[in-house]
Design an enzyme around this catalytic site. Sequence first.
Site, short mmCIF file in Angstrom:
data_model
loop_
_atom_site.label_atom_id
_atom_site.label_comp_id
_atom_site.label_asym_id
_atom_site.label_seq_id
_atom_site.Cartn_x
_atom_site.Cartn_y
_atom_site.Cartn_z
N LYS A 84 0.84 -1.19 0.00
CA LYS A 84 0.00 0.00 0.00
C LYS A 84 0.88 1.25 0.00
CE LYS A 84 -4.07 -1.95 0.19
NZ LYS A 84 -3.60 -3.27 -0.22
N ASP A 85 0.33 2.31 -0.57
CA ASP A 85 1.08 3.54 -0.76
C ASP A 85 1.53 4.16 0.56
OD1 ASP A 85 1.87 6.26 -1.63
OD2 ASP A 85 0.88 5.68 -3.50
#
Length: 354
Positions: A85-86
């Site tokens: 995930k970012d």
Amino acid sequence: MTGQSEKIQFPPLAYLYGEPSCRALLRSSPEDFIVDEELSFTPTGAGEHLLLQVEKIGQNTQYVGKQIAEAAGIKSRLVSYAGLKDRHAITRQWFCLPVPIKQELDYSQWQIEGVRILQSVRHQRRLKIGSIKQNHFRLRLRNVSDVAELEQRLQFISAGVPNYYGEQRFGREGGNLQLAEHLFSGGNISDRQLRGLALSASRSMLFNQQVSQRLQQLGFLTLLPGSVVQLDGSGSVFQVDPADQDIQRRLSEHDIHPTAILPGIGKVLEQGEALDWQLQQLMPWQHWVDGLVALNVNTERRAVRLVPKALSYQWLHDTLELSFALPAGCFATSVLRELVNYQDIRRDIAVLES
């Protein structure tokens, strides 16, 4: 890795609806980019593995996994997650670690910067990469320069966008592609993680180029004789007859999507005109394809079209609040690319700070 590969250049990727002229700001704050991960299964509530739902801000997934391992007193390789995930966002995702049935894990005292554990639940199996049904996005685009244009493009993207891999797949300033070129030019990458990033980036860029050429040469949804499609929401793929009216109906109803390949070893499913066209698109990068084959990377397929699910939005003056869901492995930035010419504030800051 030693030596320096010559900087490799790829043609710019084509737009389906034309390049947007409307401008906006993305990620003025972490709250402007929120991601919630939905697993592809329901935890059993019992077993020797503990699933932790973690909210993280300003940290990447791998770092958080290592911090959880340290806090739990186990080796980092024992902590798993379903997907990356970012960092520049608020993300809620699941981590997994082994905890014997009769043992309780007190994580309430853990102090991991930018991390909050929301809940825990036991499960019978280790969490594997890709065990995601979909990711839910809630985004804010600020200082929108042309509300009317953005409204129109919102209608466009609801019908689907090119399923490009996002720029984050390729590393800062395309660094992962430079690693790939070094590797395929006879160089060595001893670090296993860097090598994996290079291989992943190379296949992602080759896929993107096929999609871009499809837009420019064939048309987004054109099927040639011998084409292979993917069933929506599934990894199931099969060859079709483009003259079949039922196939065309299913294509228009988003039930199936054209595909392109992530090159490697394995059987190529296309035949006839579709196979000839695909080989032609990959020809300029044949040494990359040969390199992937030599390194025993398996061929995979990916849908060319990405259709956002549960798309909704509202306006707050010149700020657009946008929500949608995407399958695992798909990029919100690829949706935004067709919507607006955005400036990614947090990524710009990260580059300046590097």
